[in-house]
Design a protein around this motif. Sequence first.
Motif, PDB file in Angstrom:
ATOM      1  N   MET A  14       5.329  21.817  54.769  1.00 31.35           N
ATOM      2  CA  MET A  14       6.554  22.062  55.544  1.00 31.35           C
ATOM      3  C   MET A  14       7.740  21.466  54.780  1.00 31.35           C
ATOM      4  O   MET A  14       8.106  20.315  55.004  1.00 31.35           O
ATOM      5  N   ASP A  15       8.330  22.244  53.889  1.00 30.86           N
ATOM      6  CA  ASP A  15       9.356  21.689  53.017  1.00 30.86           C
ATOM      7  C   ASP A  15      10.723  22.327  53.250  1.00 30.86           C
ATOM      8  O   ASP A  15      10.816  23.501  53.604  1.00 30.86           O
ATOM      9  N   GLY A  16      11.780  21.544  53.047  1.00 37.69           N
ATOM     10  CA  GLY A  16      13.142  22.074  53.078  1.00 37.69           C
ATOM     11  C   GLY A  16      14.001  21.631  54.259  1.00 37.69           C
ATOM     12  O   GLY A  16      15.104  22.159  54.448  1.00 37.69           O
ATOM     13  N   ASN A  17      13.538  20.655  55.015  1.00 32.28           N
ATOM     14  CA  ASN A  17      14.326  20.173  56.160  1.00 32.28           C
ATOM     15  C   ASN A  17      15.681  19.616  55.718  1.00 32.28           C
ATOM     16  O   ASN A  17      16.706  19.860  56.360  1.00 32.28           O
ATOM     17  N   GLY A  18      15.659  18.849  54.626  1.00 37.05           N
ATOM     18  CA  GLY A  18      16.884  18.206  54.152  1.00 37.05           C
ATOM     19  C   GLY A  18      17.918  19.237  53.720  1.00 37.05           C
ATOM     20  O   GLY A  18      19.094  19.146  54.077  1.00 37.05           O
ATOM     21  N   ARG A  19      17.467  20.228  52.947  1.00 36.58           N
ATOM     22  CA  ARG A  19      18.400  21.265  52.482  1.00 36.58           C
ATOM     23  C   ARG A  19      18.901  22.142  53.628  1.00 36.58           C
ATOM     24  O   ARG A  19      20.036  22.581  53.635  1.00 36.58           O
ATOM     25  N   TRP A  20      18.041  22.373  54.609  1.00 33.64           N
ATOM     26  CA  TRP A  20      18.461  23.141  55.795  1.00 33.64           C
ATOM     27  C   TRP A  20      19.646  22.433  56.456  1.00 33.64           C
ATOM     28  O   TRP A  20      20.640  23.062  56.828  1.00 33.64           O
ATOM     29  N   ASN A  65       8.764   6.464  49.321  1.00 26.60           N
ATOM     30  CA  ASN A  65       9.833   6.067  48.392  1.00 26.60           C
ATOM     31  C   ASN A  65      11.218   6.563  48.813  1.00 26.60           C
ATOM     32  O   ASN A  65      12.189   6.319  48.108  1.00 26.60           O
ATOM     33  N   ARG A  66      11.311   7.248  49.923  1.00 30.34           N
ATOM     34  CA  ARG A  66      12.628   7.686  50.398  1.00 30.34           C
ATOM     35  C   ARG A  66      13.378   6.512  51.000  1.00 30.34           C
ATOM     36  O   ARG A  66      12.814   5.456  51.258  1.00 30.34           O
ATOM     37  N   GLU A  67      14.650   6.756  51.267  1.00 31.96           N
ATOM     38  CA  GLU A  67      15.496   5.725  51.880  1.00 31.96           C
ATOM     39  C   GLU A  67      14.862   5.225  53.183  1.00 31.96           C
ATOM     40  O   GLU A  67      14.334   6.025  53.965  1.00 31.96           O
TER      41      GLU A  67
HETATM   42 MG    MG Z   1      11.202  18.461  50.059  1.00 28.63          MG
END
Ligand code: MG
Length: 228
Positions: A14-20, A65-67
């Motif tokens: 499930m990728d792309g939440n941040g860019r959305w 490793n994310r904020e």
């Molecule tokens: Mg991603």
Amino acid sequence: MSDITLPKHIAIIMDGNGRWAKKRLMPRTAGHKKGFDTFVNTVETCSDMGIEYLTVYAFSAENWNREQGEVSALMELMSRGITKYTPDLMRRNIRLKLLGDIDRFAEKYRNALRGAEDYLAANTGMTLCICLSYGGRQELVYAFNRLAQQGKTEITAEDISANLYTAGVPDPDLIIRTSGEYRISNFLLWQSAYAEYYFADVFWPDFDEKELQKALDAYTKRERRYGR
Ligand code: MG
Ligand code: IPE
Ligand code: IPE
């Protein structure tokens, strides 16, 4: 309703939440929130269709490793979200299986997640696997260490499968990744040996029923040869 052209096990990155969210000038966490709704819809669609196993990649070993702020927002969202959604999962007879190093989660989150898993353990409908603090290499290391502790000196492929987090779950037939990225990102390394891949261009929050149907249509047209 079960159809033989349907995959028995679907796995989703499930990728792309941040860019959305970025596209809408919203904080990344707003994307994760919307992504959680998409997750709920996908679970319901798959359970209605008679899919037997659905596995979702929700938080990777590398995502630690994310904020700090984003990590805790994700923990909060997952544990609260799953807790709130548990009665629906129960009504749908869905079994929950958590895959990953759940012990790395703070106690309150761990307890909420394990509580839901235990509560739904005896269900006999679709199995929903949620990968949290999950990494494919980490999972293999975990399996090998378990085998070493059992004193095995010669191991078989079956031994490895039986000691992964996914023990008892058949290998995925179809692996979907959203957001137009073409990589595995440490997902189900052992189990994906003969999986069919499908890459969707849309960001995860936009992955609706129509998008899922497109992935299933593509899967149906594939010819799986397994080397024959
Ligand atoms: Mg991603
Ligand atoms: C997927 O969306 C959710 C997680 C990995 C937790 P991302 O947060 O990776 O969103 P992008 O890829 O940065 O757009
Ligand atoms: C993969 O997405 C992990 C999840 C969807 C949970 P990432 O966004 O973390 O992967 P990379 O960093 O693009 O490889």
